[in-house]
Every structure is written in structure tokens, then in C-alpha cells.
Design a protein around this motif. Structure first.
Motif, PDB file in Angstrom:
ATOM      1  N   GLU A 146       0.814  -1.216   0.000  1.00  0.00           N
ATOM      2  CA  GLU A 146       0.000   0.000   0.000  1.00  0.00           C
ATOM      3  C   GLU A 146       0.848   1.267   0.000  1.00  0.00           C
ATOM      4  N   HIS A 147       2.007   1.217   0.640  1.00  0.00           N
ATOM      5  CA  HIS A 147       2.849   2.408   0.763  1.00  0.00           C
ATOM      6  C   HIS A 147       4.233   2.253   0.122  1.00  0.00           C
ATOM      7  N   PHE A 148       4.450   1.187  -0.669  1.00  0.00           N
ATOM      8  CA  PHE A 148       5.746   0.951  -1.292  1.00  0.00           C
ATOM      9  C   PHE A 148       5.591   0.763  -2.796  1.00  0.00           C
ATOM     10  N   LYS A 149       6.441   1.463  -3.563  1.00  0.00           N
ATOM     11  CA  LYS A 149       6.440   1.307  -5.017  1.00  0.00           C
ATOM     12  C   LYS A 149       7.866   1.172  -5.515  1.00  0.00           C
ATOM     13  N   LEU A 150       8.038   0.326  -6.515  1.00  0.00           N
ATOM     14  CA  LEU A 150       9.314   0.120  -7.182  1.00  0.00           C
ATOM     15  C   LEU A 150       9.138   0.566  -8.624  1.00  0.00           C
ATOM     16  N   ASP A 151      10.089   1.352  -9.144  1.00  0.00           N
ATOM     17  CA  ASP A 151       9.979   1.772 -10.535  1.00  0.00           C
ATOM     18  C   ASP A 151      11.315   1.598 -11.237  1.00  0.00           C
ATOM     19  N   GLY A 152      11.252   1.527 -12.540  1.00  0.00           N
ATOM     20  CA  GLY A 152      12.443   1.407 -13.351  1.00  0.00           C
ATOM     21  C   GLY A 152      12.123   1.764 -14.784  1.00  0.00           C
ATOM     22  N   GLY A 153      13.142   2.179 -15.516  1.00  0.00           N
ATOM     23  CA  GLY A 153      12.910   2.543 -16.901  1.00  0.00           C
ATOM     24  C   GLY A 153      14.143   3.109 -17.562  1.00  0.00           C
ATOM     25  N   ILE A 154      13.912   3.809 -18.643  1.00  0.00           N
ATOM     26  CA  ILE A 154      14.988   4.413 -19.425  1.00  0.00           C
ATOM     27  C   ILE A 154      14.620   5.847 -19.770  1.00  0.00           C
ATOM     28  N   ASN A 155      15.623   6.704 -19.726  1.00  0.00           N
ATOM     29  CA  ASN A 155      15.525   8.085 -20.167  1.00  0.00           C
ATOM     30  C   ASN A 155      16.460   8.180 -21.367  1.00  0.00           C
ATOM     31  N   TYR A 156      15.903   8.261 -22.564  1.00  0.00           N
ATOM     32  CA  TYR A 156      16.664   8.096 -23.795  1.00  0.00           C
ATOM     33  C   TYR A 156      16.762   9.408 -24.561  1.00  0.00           C
ATOM     34  N   GLY A 157      17.982   9.910 -24.707  1.00  0.00           N
ATOM     35  CA  GLY A 157      18.213  11.105 -25.507  1.00  0.00           C
ATOM     36  C   GLY A 157      18.115  10.790 -26.983  1.00  0.00           C
ATOM     37  N   ILE A 158      17.331  11.570 -27.713  1.00  0.00           N
ATOM     38  CA  ILE A 158      17.087  11.308 -29.132  1.00  0.00           C
ATOM     39  C   ILE A 158      18.338  11.566 -29.975  1.00  0.00           C
ATOM     40  N   LYS A 159      19.075  12.635 -29.678  1.00  0.00           N
ATOM     41  CA  LYS A 159      20.304  12.902 -30.421  1.00  0.00           C
ATOM     42  C   LYS A 159      21.361  11.871 -30.038  1.00  0.00           C
ATOM     43  N   GLN A 160      22.237  11.558 -30.967  1.00  0.00           N
ATOM     44  CA  GLN A 160      23.281  10.579 -30.698  1.00  0.00           C
ATOM     45  C   GLN A 160      24.167  11.019 -29.538  1.00  0.00           C
ATOM     46  N   SER A 197      23.229  12.810 -26.974  1.00  0.00           N
ATOM     47  CA  SER A 197      22.465  12.975 -25.731  1.00  0.00           C
ATOM     48  C   SER A 197      22.624  11.759 -24.830  1.00  0.00           C
ATOM     49  N   SER A 198      22.425  11.989 -23.553  1.00  0.00           N
ATOM     50  CA  SER A 198      22.611  10.904 -22.580  1.00  0.00           C
ATOM     51  C   SER A 198      21.494   9.865 -22.674  1.00  0.00           C
ATOM     52  N   LYS A 199      21.851   8.652 -22.301  1.00  0.00           N
ATOM     53  CA  LYS A 199      20.906   7.549 -22.171  1.00  0.00           C
ATOM     54  C   LYS A 199      21.037   7.063 -20.732  1.00  0.00           C
ATOM     55  N   VAL A 200      19.951   7.159 -19.957  1.00  0.00           N
ATOM     56  CA  VAL A 200      20.009   6.857 -18.532  1.00  0.00           C
ATOM     57  C   VAL A 200      19.019   5.752 -18.220  1.00  0.00           C
ATOM     58  N   TYR A 201      19.492   4.714 -17.535  1.00  0.00           N
ATOM     59  CA  TYR A 201      18.635   3.652 -17.024  1.00  0.00           C
ATOM     60  C   TYR A 201      18.477   3.902 -15.531  1.00  0.00           C
ATOM     61  N   PHE A 202      17.266   3.714 -15.012  1.00  0.00           N
ATOM     62  CA  PHE A 202      17.068   4.035 -13.611  1.00  0.00           C
ATOM     63  C   PHE A 202      16.184   3.006 -12.920  1.00  0.00           C
ATOM     64  N   ILE A 203      16.390   2.890 -11.623  1.00  0.00           N
ATOM     65  CA  ILE A 203      15.512   2.126 -10.746  1.00  0.00           C
ATOM     66  C   ILE A 203      15.308   2.966  -9.489  1.00  0.00           C
ATOM     67  N   GLY A 204      14.163   2.799  -8.864  1.00  0.00           N
ATOM     68  CA  GLY A 204      13.887   3.579  -7.660  1.00  0.00           C
ATOM     69  C   GLY A 204      12.898   2.856  -6.766  1.00  0.00           C
ATOM     70  N   LEU A 205      12.907   3.218  -5.532  1.00  0.00           N
ATOM     71  CA  LEU A 205      11.985   2.678  -4.534  1.00  0.00           C
ATOM     72  C   LEU A 205      11.410   3.863  -3.775  1.00  0.00           C
ATOM     73  N   SER A 206      10.101   3.924  -3.670  1.00  0.00           N
ATOM     74  CA  SER A 206       9.485   4.995  -2.895  1.00  0.00           C
ATOM     75  C   SER A 206       8.538   4.381  -1.860  1.00  0.00           C
ATOM     76  N   PHE A 207       8.458   5.034  -0.733  1.00  0.00           N
ATOM     77  CA  PHE A 207       7.564   4.568   0.318  1.00  0.00           C
ATOM     78  C   PHE A 207       6.982   5.767   1.050  1.00  0.00           C
ATOM     79  N   ARG A 208       5.819   5.536   1.630  1.00  0.00           N
ATOM     80  CA  ARG A 208       5.104   6.582   2.376  1.00  0.00           C
ATOM     81  C   ARG A 208       4.838   6.040   3.760  1.00  0.00           C
ATOM     82  N   TYR A 209       5.052   6.875   4.771  1.00  0.00           N
ATOM     83  CA  TYR A 209       4.774   6.455   6.143  1.00  0.00           C
ATOM     84  C   TYR A 209       3.848   7.437   6.833  1.00  0.00           C
TER      85      TYR A 209
END
Length: 186
Positions: free
Chosen positions: A158-172, A174-186
Motif C-alpha cells: 500500500e505504501h511501497f512502489k518500485l519503478d524502473g525505466g529508461i531516459n533516452y536522448g534522441i540525439k546521438q 544525448s545521454s541515455k540513462v537507465y534508472f531504478i527507484g523505490l518509494s515509500f510513504r509512512y
């Protein structure tokens, strides 16, 4: 991102970027660096739509505390996020942002700009996905960059989420970033 509600419309946020690894490829070869990402302090004030309605708008001034060896001055900016609830559980978000950044090539500061748009939707009971597109302008060197961002969010509880994905720069370049994260609410 640690958030503390000051009242029903305002919260203070401490964004702590963990370890960042950067790999730069060029004609001279590869260069890799790893360092602490930094600390940002933000205050978010909802203008409307905090607890009800289909739309919401906020303002969020922020400062970046210099903690890395390549940063020597406090920088900051302003974010204006907007959200809209759409039919069939679709969500739309947009934001504009301006950053007051330390110059790399001379003393002083310059402004950078960002504009984004995001769509999100549940896939399954505990899975959501999102797609985002954004554009940035680096005014010190007059550079525009375009990005496509996508990812999944999994509700662990209920209060925990896990996320992941890619941030992809269109220009050659530009940076390409892969990410993972964990968020929680108390």
C-alpha cells in the motif's frame, strides 16, 4: 525524495541523489566516473487541486546544495507541475522548469529550461506504465536536447512502489540513462 507536509497545501522535500556512474564515449575512448549525485531542497505549494478535482497545479522553487567536486556554488530554479485525470484511468502530466545554473566556461550563472509531457495508465492490478517526452535548452552553449522516457511502476504494498525505466536522448550525443527507484510513504 523525502517529503514532509508543512500543511495541507505545502510540503518541503529533500531529494538525495544516490551514487551516479557516468560513462562518456568519444573518439578518444571511454571515460567513466562515479560520484555522489547531490542534494536538492524543494518547497512545493499547491495552487489548486490538492485533494479533489481532475486538475492540479503547483509551484516548486528549489535549491541544489553543492556537494560534488565539480560544483562550487548554490544553484536552483522553479518547477511548475500540472496534472490532469483523464477517462479510463489515464493520467496526463506536464511541467515547465527553469534552472539557475553555474557557468562551466566562465564565472557567473545562466538559465536552462525544460518542458515535459507525460501519460500514465495502469497495466494490471499492481503495475502502471508511463511514457514521457521532454525538451531541454542549455542556454550557456545554446543547445537543445530531446528525450523520450518510459518505465514501469510496481506496487509492492500500500505504501511501497518500485519503478524502473529508461531516459533516452534522441540525439546521438544525448545521454541515455537507465534508472531504478523505490518509494515509500509512512
Amino acid at each position: 525524495n523525502v517529503k514532509l507536509g508543512l500543511n495541507n497545501l505545502t510540503d518541503i522535500q529533500f531529494v538525495i541523489s544516490s551514487l551516479e556512474t557516468e560513462l562518456i564515449k568519444s573518439s578518444l575512448g571511454k571515460q567513466k566516473s562515479t560520484q555522489f549525485g547531490g542534494i536538492t531542497v524543494r518547497v512545493k505549494r499547491n495552487i489548486w487541486g490538492n485533494d479533489a478535482g481532475k486538475t492540479a497545479l503547483a509551484i516548486m522553487p528549489f535549491i541544489n546544495v553543492p556537494v560534488r567536486k565539480d560544483e562550487s556554488k548554490i544553484t536552483g530554479g522553479l518547477i511548475v507541475p500540472f496534472s490532469l485525470s483523464l477517462a479510463n484511468d489515464w493520467g496526463f502530466g506536464a511541467q515547465i522548469q527553469t534552472d539557475f545554473i553555474e557557468n562551466q566556461n566562465s564565472s557567473g550563472y545562466h538559465l536552462n529550461y525544460l518542458a515535459s509531457a507525460t501519460l500514465a495508465h495502469p497495466l494490471f492490478k499492481k503495475f502502471d506504465f508511463f511514457v514521457e517526452s521532454y525538451i531541454t535548452q542549455e542556454t550557456e552553449i545554446n543547445l537543445f536536447e530531446y528525450f523520450f522516457n518510459t518505465g514501469l511502476v510496481y506496487e509492492l504494498g500500500e505504501h511501497f512502489k518500485l519503478d524502473g525505466g529508461i531516459n533516452y536522448g534522441i540525439k546521438q550525443s544525448s545521454s541515455k540513462v537507465y534508472f531504478i527507484g523505490l518509494s515509500f510513504r509512512y
